[in-house]
Design an enzyme around this catalytic site. Structure first.
Site, mmCIF file in Angstrom:
data_model
loop_
_atom_site.group_PDB
_atom_site.id
_atom_site.type_symbol
_atom_site.label_atom_id
_atom_site.label_comp_id
_atom_site.label_asym_id
_atom_site.label_seq_id
_atom_site.Cartn_x
_atom_site.Cartn_y
_atom_site.Cartn_z
ATOM 1 N NE ARG A 1 41.565 45.821 52.300
ATOM 2 C CZ ARG A 1 41.127 44.548 52.373
ATOM 3 N NH1 ARG A 1 40.072 44.154 51.705
ATOM 4 N NH2 ARG A 1 41.755 43.681 53.126
ATOM 5 C CG ASN B 1 44.576 39.237 46.883
ATOM 6 O OD1 ASN B 1 43.508 38.665 47.097
ATOM 7 N ND2 ASN B 1 45.346 38.943 45.860
ATOM 8 C CG ASP B 2 39.215 40.976 51.077
ATOM 9 O OD1 ASP B 2 39.894 41.405 52.015
ATOM 10 O OD2 ASP B 2 38.165 41.521 50.681
ATOM 11 C CB CYS B 3 41.494 35.914 47.545
ATOM 12 S SG CYS B 3 39.801 36.437 47.330
ATOM 13 C CG ASN C 1 42.212 33.977 52.438
ATOM 14 O OD1 ASN C 1 41.670 33.486 51.448
ATOM 15 N ND2 ASN C 1 41.950 35.207 52.850
#
Ligand code: GLC
Ligand code: GLC
Length: 812
Positions: free
Chosen positions: A360, A482-484, A486
């Site tokens: 990405r 947004n990797d966070c 989850n």
């Protein structure tokens, strides 16, 4: 408070005092060999991969900060100092550090002795050069001692910091005159070594750290320098270092120059040795011969500067607003080169051992880089695409040396595939090279699974369509941009990775952001199909996009703004119904960028809501209200204290999405306001609070819920660089590469009365002067190209190697 100033003519940032609020760094090198270089000569060097081939040691999170560098100690009678200020924190009579394009210069003076250090990585070679000029400005003769110092890293930076039971016994060096060779592990499987050399005879040397420093001393008190002479120590295990001792006599007014080279050398197998245990020095000899004189070094620096003038000549800006012009015209593009080269691997916030090239991240980095060196962008696209899986999903990261997907982080970030379309489309618009679509590219790094790049794009396009949830929105997978966020992670174990754990896959967590990204990049896919004779596929794509937009309107709208996601229980995220996290920036920015709701007032409503709830003087925070407590069902986002990182920090990367979205509405004042707030050049006077470099973007600025609201972290390696460059160059100044030419479509603040952009595009240069004496935000009255009226807003591809004059008059 200011710590320096911009020298725009030289394209340098000039730091005028060494005790900056954080080390302010530069990157030396733009090909294979890199150095991180702080304003006090701290940092480290590596070849290609900051983890596997690190030449010198650096201590992250050390006290004092910035521990390790290329240090030079001067001794003049009883006075001893470090002319770069650190590591001795010497009181200097003068100090200045100039960070330029790929080089840095530190100048200082003490005791009537002037010092100048010019540091850079020459084009085409794998070394750092540090040229020293010492000048006796006093009226008495001087007897000077110079001691150089680097500390070698035992190549694998991770191992170097952890595996001491082995490492303390393996260090090896060779010394030949003024050349110090670091050859740890060369005896076995390595075919490379480092050399630290100076182009003069030395009075002595040291290669054993303890001998040089003294066991209980820091870099600020090397025993050897205080004793005044070297010990000629040969390292055997422990910590190999390189130190030269040079004696110099300087008559009043006299200058002496020294060239230090820190090089990386490889030998082919079978030619490793000169004789038993003695390394083959041929490559080092060749390298050092090349840079044996000051003249050769000056020439190499000129080459580097010419290279950068060429690159930055491709897009230039003249405007009354200097902070904007220098950022867009110089520093932003420079940072884009750095993010392209480094991805998220090595900075003063990224240790160089953690992260590979992100699928990405690297695709987005291309957006700000492709106009600089399109050929390298092309190669990068093919590397990235080769890590895609046959179903369109992708390894989240790959390792730069092997170019293979990284198993440790794995896959399943369901936004990943779409960024490939964005990267490829940007490349084709820049170059017109549709041929790239026919390149055969492996899937999953497996040649047998190779297919054309076009097929890769098709799988990317299909992926979110094939993986949808109950509302018909794309499933989020591990996370989206947004990797966070989850949503399938549910981690209750301390230390467990949010990025790899997944233990609650109900199969319903959906992302409105992925739908919006799809709606934004999808039309490029359809257009590429149309232009390559794939009409049916283009029609199918158009239908799928229209369907997705309908779904967003139906299930992704909260009444006043776009929702963010549905969690693993199907509950809304980013809704007024939520207690915290009622409104998020990403889905709102991206949906409007994609044009969703431009026709029915939702776009305007959404951006107004963003302004009302998320805007601050330092930029737009990621969401509000910040999560006050940890949410098992949300993951890492709620792990951060309120106001930091993804938990309502100003995550600068997504601010330009709002900037671009505002231009879709034609609101130039608002677009520029969002641009300006995160742009570091406007905050130069505010460096004490901001802390990081005023010449580069930072990933994050602390949000309004944070104790240090306005303080920046993670400077340099961030997608902010590419996206802000896109926002200012393509949407505010409005010069945008498109399939058939260069679109001219400015959307500026009404008080921006004129500006000039020069743009190199497919073999010709366009000098575009924009007249906005009408004081509008958007709209074009007339365009002339080489004096002739142009109908429409697209400058044609001319490709004749000439400069073309374009005059644009804005107005209603
Ligand atoms: C980091 C990552 C990027 C991600 C962002 C938001 O910058 O490198 O891939 O999109 O964080 O979580
Ligand atoms: C953490 C960070 C995020 C980054 C990710 C990459 O989640 O908060 O910004 O993208 O790590 O691994």
């Amino acid at each position: 408070m200011k710590y320096g100033y911009f020298d725009d003519t030289a394209r340098e940032y000039v730091i005028t005092r060494p005790d900056t609020p954080y080390p302010w760094i530069n990157y030396l090198g733009c090909e294979d060999f890199y150095g991180l270089f702080s304003n006090t000569s701290g940092g480290y060097a590596f070849y290609r991969d900051a983890r596997m081939l690190r030449l010198t040691r650096y201590r992250y999170n050390n006290v004092p900060t910035d521990g390790g560098g290329r240090y030079f100690y001067l001794r003049d009678g009883g006075d001893i100092w470090t002319p770069s200020w650190m590591p001795m924190k010497s009181e200097l009579d003068r100090y200045e550090c100039r960070h330029g394009m790929g080089y840095s210069m530190i100048s200082s003076a003490k005791n009537g002795l002037a010092y100048q250090q010019t540091s850079f990585v020459p084009m085409g070679d794998t070394c750092e050069i540090h040229k020293l000029v010492l000048t006796n400005e006093s009226d008495a003769a001087k007897d000077i001692d110079i001691f150089s110092f680097v500390e070698f890293c035992l190549w694998n930076a991770n191992d170097d910091m952890t595996n001491f039971q082995r490492n303390f016994s393996i260090g090896e060096v060779e010394v030949e005159g003024s050349r110090i060779y670091h050859k740890t592990e060369y005896r076995e499987r390595r075919n490379h070594y480092a050399v630290w050399a100076v182009n003069t005879t030395v009075a002595g040397f040291d290669t054993d750290r303890q001998t040089f420093l003294g066991l209980y001393n820091g870099f600020d008190h090397p025993e050897t320098v205080f004793a005044g002479s070297a010990n000629n120590s040969i390292a055997s295990g422990w910590a190999p270092v390189g130190s030269h001792h040079i004696k110099a006599k300087l008559a009043p007014g006299e200058s002496k120059e020294y060239v230090f080279v820190l090089g990386y050398c490889e030998n082919p197998d079978g030619q490793k040795w000169e004789s038993l245990g003695v390394i083959n020095k041929a490559p080092a000899n060749a390298l050092l011969e090349k840079y044996a004189t000051s003249e050769a070094v000056d020439k190499a620096l000129e080459n580097l500067q010419a290279y950068w003038s060429g690159l930055l000549g491709k897009f230039t800006v003249e405007a009354e607003d200097k902070a904007m012009a220098r950022m867009a015209g110089v520093w932003n593009q420079y940072q884009c080169m750095v993010t392209f080269n480094m991805s998220r691997s090595a900075s003063y916030f990224e240790s160089g051992i953690g992260r590979g090239m992100g699928f990405r991240d690297s695709n987005q980095d291309l957006l700000g880089f492709v106009h600089l060196v399109p050929e390298r962008a092309r190669a990068r696209i093919l590397d990235i695409a080769a890590t895609q899986f046959p179903d369109g999903s992708a390894y989240h990261q790959y390792q730069p040396l092997t170019k293979r997907g990284n198993n440790e982080v794995g896959s399943g970030f369901n936004d990943d595939p779409l960024w490939l379309i964005l990267g490829v489309a940007a490349y084709i618009k820049e170059t017109g090279d549709y041929g790239i679509l026919d390149e055969m590219v492996p899937f999953d790094n497996n040649e047998e699974l190779a297919d054309t790049l076009f097929v890769h794009l098709q799988r990317s396009f299909n992926h979110p369509l094939e993986k949808t949830g109950p509302h018909g929105l794309p499933l989020i997978g591990r996370a989206d941009w947004n990797d966070c966020l989850n949503l399938n992670c549910f981690s209750a174990t301390p230390g467990e990775s949010f990025q790899t754990t997944a233990n609650f896959e109900s199969g319903v967590a959906e992302s409105v952001l992925i739908a919006a990204i799809f709606a934004f990049v999808g039309p490029d896919y359809a257009e590429i199909c149309r232009r390559t004779g794939r009409k049916e596929e283009a029609d199918r794509a158009d239908k799928a996009i229209a369907g997705m937009i309908e779904t967003v309107k139906k299930h992704g709208w909260d009444g006043d703004w776009f929702l963010r996601a549905y969690d693993a229980y199907g509950k809304k995220i980013g809704s007024h119904e939520c207690e915290d996290g009622k409104i998020f920036i990403e889905s709102n920015g991206f949906a409007v960028m994609a044009g969703i709701g431009l026709d029915d007032g939702r776009a305007k409503k959404a951006l107004d809501a963003v302004k009302e709830h998320l805007d601050t003087p330092y930029g737009i925070v990621l969401q509000q209200p910040a999560y006050k407590e940890y949410h098992l069902e949300l993951g890492e986002i709620s792990s951060y204290p309120p106001g930091y990182k993804e938990n309502a920090g100003i995550f600068c990367h997504n601010n330009p999405w709002v900037t671009i979205a505002e231009t879709m509405l034609g609101r130039g004042d608002r677009a520029f306001d969002t641009y300006r707030k995160i742009c570091p050049t406007y905050r130069e006077d505010d460096s004490l609070l901001r802390r990081t470099e005023p010449y580069v973007y930072a990933q994050m600025v602390a949000g309004k819920d944070a104790v240090r609201h306005g303080e920046a972290k993670n400077s340099w390696l961030t997608g902010t660089a590419a996206w802000t460059f896109v926002s200012i160059s393509q949407y505010i100044l409005g010069i945008r590469p498109a399939y058939d030419g260069l679109v001219v479509d400015p959307c500026v603040p009404s008080d921006m009365k004129s500006f000039v952009v020069t743009r190199h595009f497919r073999g010709a240069d366009y000098r575009i002067s924009v007249d906005n004496s009408a004081g509008v935000e958007k709209g074009i009255k007339s365009i002339t190209l080489d004096g002739k009226p142009l109908s429409g807003q697209v400058l044609p591809v001319l490709g004749d190697g000439r400069v073309h004059e374009v005059v644009v008059v804005m107005g209603r």
